[in-house]
Design an enzyme around this catalytic site. Structure first.
Site, PDB file in Angstrom:
ATOM      1  N   ASP A 129      -1.334 -57.054-112.669  1.00  0.00           N
ATOM      2  CA  ASP A 129      -2.050 -57.360-113.886  1.00  0.00           C
ATOM      3  C   ASP A 129      -1.286 -57.081-115.103  1.00  0.00           C
ATOM      4  OD1 ASP A 129      -5.585 -57.082-114.751  1.00  0.00           O
ATOM      5  OD2 ASP A 129      -4.018 -56.821-116.320  1.00  0.00           O
ATOM      6  N   ALA A 148      -7.868 -46.087-114.044  1.00  0.00           N
ATOM      7  CA  ALA A 148      -7.514 -46.362-112.589  1.00  0.00           C
ATOM      8  C   ALA A 148      -6.892 -47.409-112.095  1.00  0.00           C
ATOM      9  CB  ALA A 148      -8.382 -45.552-111.753  1.00  0.00           C
ATOM     10  N   TYR A 149      -7.659 -48.524-112.578  1.00  0.00           N
ATOM     11  CA  TYR A 149      -7.324 -49.875-112.140  1.00  0.00           C
ATOM     12  C   TYR A 149      -6.071 -50.038-112.406  1.00  0.00           C
ATOM     13  CZ  TYR A 149      -7.046 -54.905-112.521  1.00  0.00           C
ATOM     14  OH  TYR A 149      -6.787 -56.262-112.688  1.00  0.00           O
ATOM     15  N   ALA A 150      -5.675 -49.854-113.561  1.00  0.00           N
ATOM     16  CA  ALA A 150      -4.476 -50.090-114.310  1.00  0.00           C
ATOM     17  C   ALA A 150      -3.249 -49.251-113.514  1.00  0.00           C
ATOM     18  CB  ALA A 150      -4.103 -49.925-115.844  1.00  0.00           C
ATOM     19  N   SER A 191      -3.256 -48.274-110.251  1.00  0.00           N
ATOM     20  CA  SER A 191      -3.040 -48.755-109.047  1.00  0.00           C
ATOM     21  C   SER A 191      -2.372 -50.075-109.062  1.00  0.00           C
ATOM     22  CB  SER A 191      -4.680 -49.035-108.463  1.00  0.00           C
ATOM     23  OG  SER A 191      -5.381 -49.906-109.163  1.00  0.00           O
TER      24      SER A 191
END
Ligand SMILES: NC(=O)C1=CN([C@@H]2O[C@H](COP(=O)(O)OP(=O)(O)OC[C@H]3O[C@@H](n4cnc5c(N)ncnc54)[C@H](OP(=O)(O)O)[C@@H]3O)[C@@H](O)[C@H]2O)C=CC1
Ligand SMILES: Nc1nc2c(c(=O)[nH]1)N=C([C@H](O)[C@@H](O)CO)CN2
Length: 245
Positions: free
Chosen positions: A144, A156-158, A160
């Protein structure tokens, strides 16, 4: 019946696509099937689109990567299906935001499980399958754009996805020269159902090109990496120039 005098045709190794039940993963699976390339597709939710993939010849395997047992179960099923792989497209993903009522530990654990642990375990377990490919093989990590910038609402998404991008560097070194390993770092590709007009308008303004190009932009970028013999350990920004806004 094959004539015994004909040379043995090299087997066409299948392409494994995770999270192929919808959107980008589904689009790439269909793209491969249209080229008569064998596909192994994972899904978590059984939708009609998965039935259609199966009818088109894909081998569709259920997989929930949310637990180590789920990864293990998938790997056991995969090794019953094939001894070789042309490519692995790590596409499965959950775009989890932080929210006032979400447990930060759970959000981070889930994000790292899907975006880092799953590709890590699958890549290590499938190294020999990839090296058995009749041609140089590929691993593609769908990361991403936020790997570069972080995110205020998907922290947390970023993180990961940044971990996943780092796996690209390590696995590119580990698996060369039989396997190329690259990331694709998209910004907005396509909206989700329920995205408001206000959100869409705001999101489109975040890139220079100001569009949501749809699945085909990702399909072409994945295919570009599979076709190119001299790119490994790299991240391709598929972001409409967002980094310059
Ligand atoms: N769409 C976009 O604009 C952008 C996409 N990306 C990245 O590109 C990739 C494709 O995006 P997109 O098509 O929108 O992805 P989706 O949000 O549609 O997710 C793809 C699939 O991941 C699967 N998945 C989620 N959690 C799990 C799990 N625990 N175990 C197994 N499968 C799971 C879902 O399966 P199921 O539906 O079967 O439950 C889903 O179909 C993703 O990695 C995404 O992060 C990056 C930036 C922008
Ligand atoms: N698994 C997913 N990851 C992401 C999605 C998505 O729909 N599923 N969407 C985005 C957004 O389009 C974002 O890029 C907009 O700025 C990010 N990741």
């Amino acid at each position: 019946m094959r004539d015994s005098h004909q040379p043995e045709q090299p087997m066409t190794s299948p392409i494994l696509i995770t999270g192929a039940g919808q959107r980008i993963g589904l689009a790439f699976a269909k793209h491969c099937l249209e080229q008569d390339l064998p596909v192994i597709a994972t899904y978590r939710t059984r939708r009609p689109a998965v039935d259609e993939l199966a009818e088109a010849g894909a081998r569709c395997l259920h997989a929930d990567f949310g637990t180590d047992q789920g990864i293990e179960h998938f790997l056991n099923r995969l090794k019953e299906e094939t001894v070789t792989l042309r490519a692995i497209i790590h596409n499965a993903s959950d775009w989890l935001p932080e929210s006032p009522d979400s447990d930060p530990a759970e959000v981070m654990t889930t994000m790292m499980q899907i975006h880092a642990m799953t590709p890590y375990r699958i890549n290590l377990a499938c190294r020999q399958l990839l090296e058995n490919s009749e041609s140089v093989a590929d691993i593609v990590h769908m990361t991403d754009y936020v790997v570069e910038r972080g995110s205020a609402k998907h922290i947390a998404y970023a993180a990961s996805k940044a971990a996943l991008n780092n796996l690209t560097l390590s696995f590119a070194r580990l698996m060369a020269p039989r396997v190329k390993v690259n990331s694709i770092a998209p910004a907005l590709i396509m909206f989700n159902e329920g995205d408001s007009e206000a959100y869409r308008e705001k999101a489109l303004k975040k890139s220079l090109l100001g569009i949501a190009p749809g699945e085909e932009a990702a399909v072409r970028t994945i295919q570009f990496l599979l076709d190119n013999p001299y790119i490994t350990g790299r991240s391709i920004g598929l972001d409409g120039g967002r980094h310059l806004v």
